[in-house]
Design an enzyme around this catalytic site. Structure first.
Site, mmCIF file in Angstrom:
data_model
loop_
_atom_site.group_PDB
_atom_site.id
_atom_site.type_symbol
_atom_site.label_atom_id
_atom_site.label_comp_id
_atom_site.label_asym_id
_atom_site.label_seq_id
_atom_site.Cartn_x
_atom_site.Cartn_y
_atom_site.Cartn_z
ATOM 1 N N CYS A 107 97.242 27.936 40.783
ATOM 2 C CA CYS A 107 97.792 29.271 41.066
ATOM 3 C C CYS A 107 99.233 29.427 40.590
ATOM 4 O O CYS A 107 99.655 30.520 40.220
ATOM 5 C CB CYS A 107 97.728 29.565 42.555
ATOM 6 S SG CYS A 107 96.081 29.338 43.195
ATOM 7 N N HIS A 120 101.544 36.065 43.216
ATOM 8 C CA HIS A 120 100.225 35.596 42.789
ATOM 9 C C HIS A 120 99.186 36.284 43.677
ATOM 10 O O HIS A 120 99.335 36.328 44.899
ATOM 11 C CB HIS A 120 100.137 34.070 42.943
ATOM 12 C CG HIS A 120 98.744 33.558 42.987
ATOM 13 N ND1 HIS A 120 97.828 33.848 42.006
ATOM 14 C CD2 HIS A 120 98.086 32.794 43.906
ATOM 15 C CE1 HIS A 120 96.667 33.275 42.321
ATOM 16 N NE2 HIS A 120 96.804 32.632 43.467
ATOM 17 N N ASN A 158 91.073 37.042 42.710
ATOM 18 C CA ASN A 158 92.103 36.025 42.465
ATOM 19 C C ASN A 158 91.794 35.353 41.121
ATOM 20 O O ASN A 158 90.806 34.638 41.004
ATOM 21 C CB ASN A 158 92.065 35.027 43.628
ATOM 22 C CG ASN A 158 93.037 33.868 43.473
ATOM 23 O OD1 ASN A 158 93.553 33.606 42.393
ATOM 24 N ND2 ASN A 158 93.264 33.158 44.566
#
Ligand code: UT7
Length: 350
Positions: free
Chosen positions: A114, A277, A307
């Site tokens: 991430c 993020h 995501n």
């Protein structure tokens, strides 16, 4: 003072929209659960065979390079961040170099999940500031859809992720008030296994006893790189202890954002745009509240894309800019937290 600036930015998401209703055909879940817990309404899934993580990255890179006013032949270094590479090795950087017919420039793959894009940008930033390179392509791309467990067993992980890519071209700038002001990188490996894909891997269950991994079977299962037993045990799919990750994320995000602001003698009121993020809308909302940021200071698009891990920050940054929400001179903060754990931030003047 020599800094690096984003000279061009691009994003690409696959055409195929996969809604929460589509997800319900495969597993025991509901649109209400997914939206309430994550904010996600839909995500994009790549074409199974015609698109790979690299080709998604290439599409985003083409746009970034064109917007920078250069050609692929001008790129003198590639940094590619992904957790879903086309091959275990070699990395996607060289595949992108080949696909875009670039010169035989250096290509570095970053495996920081991430926070991969912020790490990748930080690496590129140092190469620009040192004067070594003039046009660095930084890519974040993921084809998650190929490696998720779409049965009910995997539902707490699989409903979150989506495919996509984002890219930027970094160039040097001498302008006083422009470019990357600072980057801040962190890691803490104590909880490496609570958000991880265990196999294929070379650990041979080495960490099992030391870290009391409840979800791991000791013994013969770790004797090989990949076995039928591992597949039966879903160890070829990502594992995540979601609530634990959530708790640490809401602590580290504000910390690393404030670290970046403080390092530059700035405060949250100076911030024009935070690009967090896109892990979970609830995490972003928690961070916004904690830092007392207003709605115009934070950009979220997880609702549309899920995501996308290493791609989520460049996709969100690109979309915010395309929508006119980031203008020249704006102070922008990128911040990420994820598997590792690793977390990072970058503060820049657009
Ligand atoms: O980007 C990388 C970093 N990752 C993150 O930052 C993710 C952080 N974590 C999260 O976003 C959240 O923890 C999740 C979205 C993954 C999960 O949400 P949660 O509110 O923490 O749910 P939970 O895991 O505590 O599960 C609550 C319940 C469980 O049922 P019981 O035990 O209460 O009966 C789960 O079995 O929800 C159930 N559940 C589901 N139900 C319907 C889990 N997944 C699903 C699902 N559909 N897809």
């Amino acid at each position: 003072m020599l800094r690096s600036k984003i000279a061009g930015i691009g994003m690409y998401v696959p055409e195929r929209v996969f809604t929460n209703q589509d997800m319900m055909q495969f597993m025991d879940t509901t649109d209400e659960w997914i939206q309430e817990r994550t904010g996600i309404k839909e995500r994009r899934f790549a074409h199974r065979t015609n698109e790979t993580t690299t080709t998604l990255g290439v599409e985003a890179a083409k746009i970034a390079i064109e917007r920078a006013g250069i050609t692929p032949a001008d790129i003198d270094f590639i940094v590619f961040a992904t957790l879903s590479p086309d091959y275990y090795f070699p990395g996607c950087g060289v595949l992108l170099q080949r696909a875009m017919k670039m010169k035989d420039v250096g290509a570095l793959d970053v495996r920081n999940q991430c926070s991969g894009f912020v790490y990748a940008m930080s690496v590129a930033d140092q190469f620009i500031k040192s004067g070594m390179y003039q046009n660095i392509l930084v890519v974040g791309a993921e084809k998650h859809s190929f490696g998720l467990d779409f049965s009910t067993r995997g539902r707490s992980v699989s409903v979150i992720f989506g495919d996509g890519a984002g890219a930027v071209v970094l160039q040097p700038t001498q302008k006083e008030n422009q470019g990357i002001l600072s980057t801040h990188l962190h890691s803490e490996g104590t909880n490496a296994e609570i958000l991880a894909m265990y196999n294929p891997g070379t650990h041979a269950n080495h960490w099992v006893k030391e870290h009391k991994l409840a979800n791991f079977n000791d013994g013969e299962m770790g004797d090989m790189f990949m076995s039928h037993a591992m597949i039966d045990d879903a160890q070829n799919f990502p594992f995540m202890d979601g609530p634990s990750v959530f708790k640490t994320a809401v602590e580290k995000f504000p910390q690393v954002i404030l670290e970046a602001l403080t390092a530059n003698n700035l405060t949250t009121t100076d911030l024009n745009m935070l690009i967090p993020h896109q892990a979970n809308l609830r995490i972003a909302q928690f961070v916004q509240k904690k830092l007392k940021l207003n709605d115009n200071q934070v950009f979220n698009n997880i609702q549309k894309y899920g995501n996308t891990t290493a791609a989520s920050i460049p996709i969100a940054l690109c979309e915010a800019w395309q929508e006119g929400k980031i203008k020249e001179g704006d102070l922008v903060c990128l911040a990420a937290f994820g598997s590792g754990f690793t977390w990072a931030s970058a503060l820049l003047r657009w």
